[in-house]
Design an enzyme around this catalytic site. Structure first.
Site, PDB file in Angstrom:
ATOM      1  CG  HIS A  94      36.645  35.434  37.434  1.00 19.77           C
ATOM      2  ND1 HIS A  94      35.533  35.614  38.230  1.00 19.77           N
ATOM      3  CD2 HIS A  94      37.467  34.602  38.143  1.00 19.77           C
ATOM      4  CE1 HIS A  94      35.682  34.933  39.364  1.00 19.77           C
ATOM      5  NE2 HIS A  94      36.843  34.314  39.332  1.00 19.77           N
ATOM      6  CG  ASP A 119      35.231  28.970  41.067  1.00 21.64           C
ATOM      7  OD1 ASP A 119      36.133  28.267  40.578  1.00 21.64           O
ATOM      8  OD2 ASP A 119      35.447  30.026  41.701  1.00 21.64           O
ATOM      9  CG  HIS A 149      36.705  33.145  43.193  1.00 25.12           C
ATOM     10  ND1 HIS A 149      37.482  32.010  43.070  1.00 25.12           N
ATOM     11  CD2 HIS A 149      37.328  33.956  44.065  1.00 25.12           C
ATOM     12  CE1 HIS A 149      38.556  32.149  43.840  1.00 25.12           C
ATOM     13  NE2 HIS A 149      38.484  33.308  44.454  1.00 25.12           N
ATOM     14  CG  ASP A 156      37.774  28.058  43.764  1.00 25.41           C
ATOM     15  OD1 ASP A 156      36.611  27.623  43.742  1.00 25.41           O
ATOM     16  OD2 ASP A 156      38.178  28.967  43.009  1.00 25.41           O
TER      17      ASP A 156
HETATM   18 ZN   LIG Z   1      37.406  30.360  41.777  1.00 26.34          ZN
END
Ligand SMILES: [Zn+2]
Length: 317
Positions: A127, A164, A166, A252
Protein backbone atom coordinates in the site's frame (compact mmCIF):
# COMPACT_ATOMS: atom_id res chain seq x y z
CA UNK A 1 11.50 -31.28 -3.78
CA UNK A 2 13.29 -28.09 -4.79
CA UNK A 3 15.29 -25.81 -2.49
CA UNK A 4 13.76 -22.56 -1.24
CA UNK A 5 15.74 -19.52 -0.13
CA UNK A 6 14.19 -17.80 2.88
CA UNK A 7 15.46 -14.31 3.76
CA UNK A 8 14.88 -13.51 7.42
CA UNK A 9 15.91 -10.87 9.93
CA UNK A 10 14.97 -10.51 13.57
CA UNK A 11 14.01 -6.88 12.91
CA UNK A 12 10.84 -8.20 11.21
CA UNK A 13 9.59 -8.90 14.75
CA UNK A 14 10.70 -5.56 16.20
CA UNK A 15 8.41 -3.08 14.42
CA UNK A 16 5.59 -2.32 16.89
CA UNK A 17 2.40 -1.13 15.18
CA UNK A 18 0.74 -0.31 18.50
CA UNK A 19 -1.31 -1.93 21.27
CA UNK A 20 -3.98 -4.35 20.05
CA UNK A 21 -2.93 -3.83 16.42
CA UNK A 22 -3.64 -6.82 14.13
CA UNK A 23 -0.28 -6.44 12.34
CA UNK A 24 1.74 -8.02 15.17
CA UNK A 25 5.25 -9.48 15.48
CA UNK A 26 3.56 -12.80 16.47
CA UNK A 27 2.65 -13.23 12.83
CA UNK A 28 6.30 -13.72 11.91
CA UNK A 29 7.10 -15.96 14.88
CA UNK A 30 4.12 -18.16 13.97
CA UNK A 31 5.21 -18.40 10.32
CA UNK A 32 8.81 -19.26 11.25
CA UNK A 33 7.72 -21.87 13.80
CA UNK A 34 5.43 -23.47 11.27
CA UNK A 35 8.23 -23.58 8.67
CA UNK A 36 10.65 -25.08 11.20
CA UNK A 37 8.14 -27.86 11.95
CA UNK A 38 7.31 -28.59 8.30
CA UNK A 39 8.22 -31.93 6.72
CA UNK A 40 9.96 -29.97 3.94
CA UNK A 41 12.10 -27.92 6.38
CA UNK A 42 15.24 -29.62 4.98
CA UNK A 43 14.61 -27.93 1.62
CA UNK A 44 14.61 -24.44 3.15
CA UNK A 45 17.84 -22.47 3.36
CA UNK A 46 17.50 -19.52 5.75
CA UNK A 47 19.74 -16.56 4.90
CA UNK A 48 20.04 -13.15 6.52
CA UNK A 49 18.00 -10.43 4.83
CA UNK A 50 20.39 -7.59 4.08
CA UNK A 51 19.49 -3.97 4.64
CA UNK A 52 18.41 -2.03 1.54
CA UNK A 53 20.23 1.25 0.89
CA UNK A 54 18.35 4.54 0.71
CA UNK A 55 19.36 4.71 -2.94
CA UNK A 56 17.67 1.37 -3.63
CA UNK A 57 14.46 2.36 -1.81
CA UNK A 58 14.54 5.57 -3.87
CA UNK A 59 13.94 3.48 -6.99
CA UNK A 60 10.28 3.79 -5.88
CA UNK A 61 10.07 6.36 -3.07
CA UNK A 62 11.05 10.02 -2.79
CA UNK A 63 14.42 10.47 -1.02
CA UNK A 64 12.83 13.20 1.15
CA UNK A 65 10.16 10.74 2.34
CA UNK A 66 12.72 8.02 3.10
CA UNK A 67 14.85 10.44 5.09
CA UNK A 68 11.83 11.89 6.93
CA UNK A 69 10.78 8.37 7.96
CA UNK A 70 14.31 7.60 9.17
CA UNK A 71 14.42 10.75 11.29
CA UNK A 72 10.93 10.26 12.68
CA UNK A 73 11.69 6.70 13.78
CA UNK A 74 15.07 7.63 15.19
CA UNK A 75 13.35 10.29 17.30
CA UNK A 76 11.06 7.63 18.77
CA UNK A 77 8.23 7.65 16.21
CA UNK A 78 4.52 8.39 16.58
CA UNK A 79 1.08 7.26 15.38
CA UNK A 80 0.74 7.80 11.62
CA UNK A 81 -2.91 8.14 10.56
CA UNK A 82 -2.19 7.31 6.89
CA UNK A 83 -0.45 4.11 7.97
CA UNK A 84 -3.07 3.33 10.64
CA UNK A 85 -0.10 2.22 12.75
CA UNK A 86 2.50 3.45 15.16
CA UNK A 87 6.10 3.65 14.08
CA UNK A 88 8.92 3.47 16.61
CA UNK A 89 12.70 3.33 16.74
CA UNK A 90 12.90 -0.07 15.05
CA UNK A 91 10.27 0.51 12.37
CA UNK A 92 12.61 2.19 9.88
CA UNK A 93 15.40 -0.42 10.16
CA UNK A 94 12.74 -3.16 9.95
CA UNK A 95 11.27 -1.62 6.78
CA UNK A 96 14.77 -1.29 5.25
CA UNK A 97 15.38 -5.01 5.98
CA UNK A 98 11.96 -5.88 4.53
CA UNK A 99 12.98 -4.23 1.26
CA UNK A 100 16.46 -5.75 1.55
CA UNK A 101 14.98 -9.24 1.99
CA UNK A 102 13.60 -9.08 -1.54
CA UNK A 103 16.95 -7.90 -2.91
CA UNK A 104 18.77 -10.69 -1.07
CA UNK A 105 16.45 -13.22 -2.69
CA UNK A 106 16.78 -11.59 -6.12
CA UNK A 107 20.55 -12.02 -6.04
CA UNK A 108 20.29 -15.63 -4.81
CA UNK A 109 17.76 -16.53 -7.48
CA UNK A 110 19.60 -14.80 -10.33
CA UNK A 111 22.89 -16.39 -9.27
CA UNK A 112 21.15 -19.78 -9.43
CA UNK A 113 21.36 -20.61 -5.73
CA UNK A 114 17.64 -21.44 -5.70
CA UNK A 115 14.78 -20.88 -8.14
CA UNK A 116 12.26 -19.95 -5.47
CA UNK A 117 12.54 -17.49 -2.61
CA UNK A 118 10.32 -16.28 0.21
CA UNK A 119 10.65 -13.63 2.90
CA UNK A 120 8.34 -13.30 5.94
CA UNK A 121 8.62 -9.52 5.88
CA UNK A 122 7.21 -6.99 8.37
CA UNK A 123 6.07 -4.29 7.96
CA UNK A 124 4.20 -5.24 4.75
CA UNK A 125 4.61 -3.02 1.68
CA UNK A 126 2.07 -3.02 -1.15
CA UNK A 127 0.00 0.00 0.00
CA UNK A 128 2.93 2.39 0.51
CA UNK A 129 3.11 5.09 -2.18
CA UNK A 130 5.87 7.33 -3.49
CA UNK A 131 5.83 9.96 -0.77
CA UNK A 132 3.96 8.42 2.16
CA UNK A 133 3.12 5.33 4.16
CA UNK A 134 -0.33 3.76 3.89
CA UNK A 135 -2.33 0.91 5.40
CA UNK A 136 0.29 -0.69 7.73
CA UNK A 137 3.00 -0.24 5.03
CA UNK A 138 6.12 1.99 5.03
CA UNK A 139 8.01 1.11 1.82
CA UNK A 140 6.67 -0.87 -1.16
CA UNK A 141 9.14 -3.75 -0.97
CA UNK A 142 7.82 -5.69 -3.98
CA UNK A 143 8.00 -2.61 -6.23
CA UNK A 144 11.59 -1.88 -5.18
CA UNK A 145 12.40 -5.54 -5.87
CA UNK A 146 11.02 -5.29 -9.42
CA UNK A 147 12.91 -2.04 -10.15
CA UNK A 148 16.11 -3.56 -8.73
CA UNK A 149 15.78 -6.61 -10.98
CA UNK A 150 15.15 -4.41 -14.01
CA UNK A 151 18.31 -2.43 -13.31
CA UNK A 152 20.74 -4.99 -11.98
CA UNK A 153 19.73 -7.93 -14.18
CA UNK A 154 18.36 -6.00 -17.12
CA UNK A 155 15.08 -7.93 -17.09
CA UNK A 156 12.64 -6.72 -19.75
CA UNK A 157 9.48 -8.47 -18.52
CA UNK A 158 8.65 -8.87 -14.83
CA UNK A 159 5.27 -10.05 -13.57
CA UNK A 160 3.96 -9.21 -10.09
CA UNK A 161 1.06 -11.34 -8.84
CA UNK A 162 -0.71 -10.00 -5.72
CA UNK A 163 -3.18 -12.32 -3.94
CA UNK A 164 -3.45 -10.31 -0.72
CA UNK A 165 -7.14 -9.62 -0.03
CA UNK A 166 -6.47 -5.88 -0.40
CA UNK A 167 -5.56 -4.12 -3.63
CA UNK A 168 -1.85 -3.27 -3.91
CA UNK A 169 -2.32 0.38 -4.79
CA UNK A 170 1.35 1.23 -4.13
CA UNK A 171 2.63 -1.44 -6.52
CA UNK A 172 0.08 -0.44 -9.14
CA UNK A 173 1.16 3.20 -8.89
CA UNK A 174 4.84 2.34 -9.33
CA UNK A 175 4.23 0.59 -12.68
CA UNK A 176 1.07 2.33 -13.93
CA UNK A 177 2.78 3.54 -17.12
CA UNK A 178 5.41 0.80 -17.38
CA UNK A 179 4.81 -1.89 -20.04
CA UNK A 180 7.76 -3.95 -18.78
CA UNK A 181 6.06 -4.86 -15.49
CA UNK A 182 2.73 -6.68 -15.56
CA UNK A 183 0.86 -6.15 -12.28
CA UNK A 184 -1.98 -8.61 -11.60
CA UNK A 185 -4.06 -8.36 -8.43
CA UNK A 186 -6.84 -10.57 -7.09
CA UNK A 187 -8.56 -8.74 -4.25
CA UNK A 188 -11.85 -8.11 -2.51
CA UNK A 189 -14.01 -5.53 -4.22
CA UNK A 190 -14.72 -2.36 -2.24
CA UNK A 191 -12.33 -3.07 0.62
CA UNK A 192 -9.39 -0.89 1.75
CA UNK A 193 -7.98 1.10 -0.07
CA UNK A 194 -11.47 1.98 -1.23
CA UNK A 195 -12.04 2.97 -4.88
CA UNK A 196 -8.71 1.38 -5.83
CA UNK A 197 -8.33 -1.73 -7.98
CA UNK A 198 -11.38 -1.56 -10.25
CA UNK A 199 -11.31 -3.88 -13.25
CA UNK A 200 -11.42 -0.82 -15.55
CA UNK A 201 -8.08 0.35 -14.10
CA UNK A 202 -5.65 -1.13 -16.61
CA UNK A 203 -2.69 1.27 -16.61
CA UNK A 204 -2.03 4.31 -18.78
CA UNK A 205 0.20 5.50 -21.63
CA UNK A 206 2.64 2.80 -22.67
CA UNK A 207 1.57 0.85 -19.60
CA UNK A 208 -2.04 0.52 -20.75
CA UNK A 209 -3.06 -3.12 -20.53
CA UNK A 210 -0.21 -4.04 -18.18
CA UNK A 211 -2.24 -3.63 -14.99
CA UNK A 212 -4.81 -6.37 -14.43
CA UNK A 213 -7.25 -5.88 -11.54
CA UNK A 214 -9.55 -8.74 -10.63
CA UNK A 215 -11.92 -7.63 -7.85
CA UNK A 216 -13.96 -10.41 -6.26
CA UNK A 217 -17.11 -10.14 -4.12
CA UNK A 218 -16.99 -10.51 -0.34
CA UNK A 219 -17.29 -14.12 0.76
CA UNK A 220 -15.52 -15.57 -2.31
CA UNK A 221 -14.31 -19.14 -1.75
CA UNK A 222 -11.55 -21.39 -3.13
CA UNK A 223 -13.52 -22.22 -6.24
CA UNK A 224 -14.26 -18.57 -7.09
CA UNK A 225 -10.64 -17.54 -6.58
CA UNK A 226 -9.12 -20.41 -8.57
CA UNK A 227 -11.62 -19.89 -11.37
CA UNK A 228 -10.72 -16.18 -11.54
CA UNK A 229 -7.03 -17.08 -11.41
CA UNK A 230 -7.40 -19.52 -14.33
CA UNK A 231 -9.72 -17.35 -16.39
CA UNK A 232 -8.28 -13.83 -16.03
CA UNK A 233 -4.78 -14.10 -14.64
CA UNK A 234 -3.14 -17.17 -16.20
CA UNK A 235 -3.73 -16.19 -19.88
CA UNK A 236 -2.45 -12.63 -19.27
CA UNK A 237 0.72 -13.83 -17.57
CA UNK A 238 1.31 -16.54 -20.18
CA UNK A 239 1.01 -14.02 -23.05
CA UNK A 240 3.33 -11.58 -21.29
CA UNK A 241 6.12 -14.19 -21.03
CA UNK A 242 7.68 -12.91 -17.80
CA UNK A 243 11.33 -13.62 -17.00
CA UNK A 244 10.55 -13.79 -13.28
CA UNK A 245 7.41 -13.94 -11.15
CA UNK A 246 7.26 -11.75 -8.05
CA UNK A 247 4.44 -12.41 -5.61
CA UNK A 248 2.81 -10.18 -3.01
CA UNK A 249 1.76 -13.09 -0.82
CA UNK A 250 -0.89 -11.92 1.62
CA UNK A 251 -3.00 -14.47 3.48
CA UNK A 252 -5.84 -12.24 4.67
CA UNK A 253 -8.37 -13.82 2.28
CA UNK A 254 -8.28 -16.90 4.55
CA UNK A 255 -11.64 -17.85 6.02
CA UNK A 256 -10.36 -17.32 9.58
CA UNK A 257 -9.22 -13.75 8.85
CA UNK A 258 -11.56 -11.19 10.38
CA UNK A 259 -10.27 -8.30 8.25
CA UNK A 260 -10.58 -9.93 4.83
CA UNK A 261 -14.15 -11.27 4.78
CA UNK A 262 -13.29 -13.96 2.22
CA UNK A 263 -13.53 -17.76 2.59
CA UNK A 264 -10.27 -19.29 1.38
CA UNK A 265 -8.84 -22.48 2.86
CA UNK A 266 -5.25 -23.74 2.65
CA UNK A 267 -6.28 -25.56 -0.52
CA UNK A 268 -6.52 -22.29 -2.50
CA UNK A 269 -3.02 -21.17 -1.47
CA UNK A 270 -1.65 -24.52 -2.62
CA UNK A 271 -3.61 -23.99 -5.84
CA UNK A 272 -2.00 -20.58 -6.39
CA UNK A 273 1.44 -22.16 -5.95
CA UNK A 274 0.76 -24.90 -8.52
CA UNK A 275 -0.42 -22.35 -11.08
CA UNK A 276 2.48 -19.97 -10.45
CA UNK A 277 4.98 -22.83 -10.83
CA UNK A 278 3.46 -23.80 -14.15
CA UNK A 279 3.68 -20.21 -15.40
CA UNK A 280 7.22 -19.72 -14.09
CA UNK A 281 8.37 -22.94 -15.75
CA UNK A 282 7.16 -21.75 -19.15
CA UNK A 283 9.17 -18.55 -19.52
CA UNK A 284 10.83 -17.63 -16.21
CA UNK A 285 13.10 -20.64 -15.69
CA UNK A 286 10.99 -21.47 -12.66
CA UNK A 287 11.91 -18.26 -10.82
CA UNK A 288 9.36 -17.14 -8.19
CA UNK A 289 10.11 -14.67 -5.38
CA UNK A 290 7.35 -14.14 -2.80
CA UNK A 291 7.18 -11.49 -0.09
CA UNK A 292 4.71 -11.70 2.79
CA UNK A 293 2.10 -8.96 2.83
CA UNK A 294 -1.02 -9.28 5.07
CA UNK A 295 -2.64 -12.13 6.99
CA UNK A 296 -4.07 -11.35 10.43
CA UNK A 297 -5.48 -14.64 11.70
CA UNK A 298 -2.46 -16.44 13.13
CA UNK A 299 -3.96 -19.85 12.33
CA UNK A 300 -5.03 -18.74 8.86
CA UNK A 301 -1.60 -17.29 8.18
CA UNK A 302 0.21 -20.45 9.34
CA UNK A 303 -2.01 -22.64 7.22
CA UNK A 304 -1.82 -20.39 4.17
CA UNK A 305 1.95 -19.99 4.24
CA UNK A 306 2.65 -23.66 4.86
CA UNK A 307 0.36 -24.85 2.07
CA UNK A 308 1.71 -22.23 -0.33
CA UNK A 309 5.40 -22.86 0.36
CA UNK A 310 4.84 -26.61 0.66
CA UNK A 311 3.47 -26.78 -2.86
CA UNK A 312 6.24 -24.57 -4.26
CA UNK A 313 8.89 -26.79 -2.68
CA UNK A 314 7.25 -30.10 -3.62
CA UNK A 315 7.31 -29.15 -7.31
CA UNK A 316 9.34 -31.72 -9.19
CA UNK A 317 9.27 -29.84 -12.47
ZN1 LIG B 1 -4.03 -7.19 3.02
Amino acid sequence: MQPLGLAYHELFTRHDAGPGHPETPNRIDAVMNRINDAVWRGSVEIVEAREATQEEVALVHLPSYIEAMRRLCEAGGEYLPAMESNVGRESYPAAMRAVGAGLTLADGVMEGRWKIGFAPTRPPGHHAVKARPKGFCIFCSIAVLAKYMQQKYNLQRICIVDFDVHHGNGTQEAFWEDPTVLYCSLHRDNLFPYSSGRSADIGAGEGEGFTVNIPLPAGSDDEAYLEAFDHYLVPKVRDFKPQVLLVSAGFDAHILDIIGGMRLTGEAYGGFAVRLLELADQTAEGRIISLLEGGYSIRGLEEGVSRYLGRLIEDDG
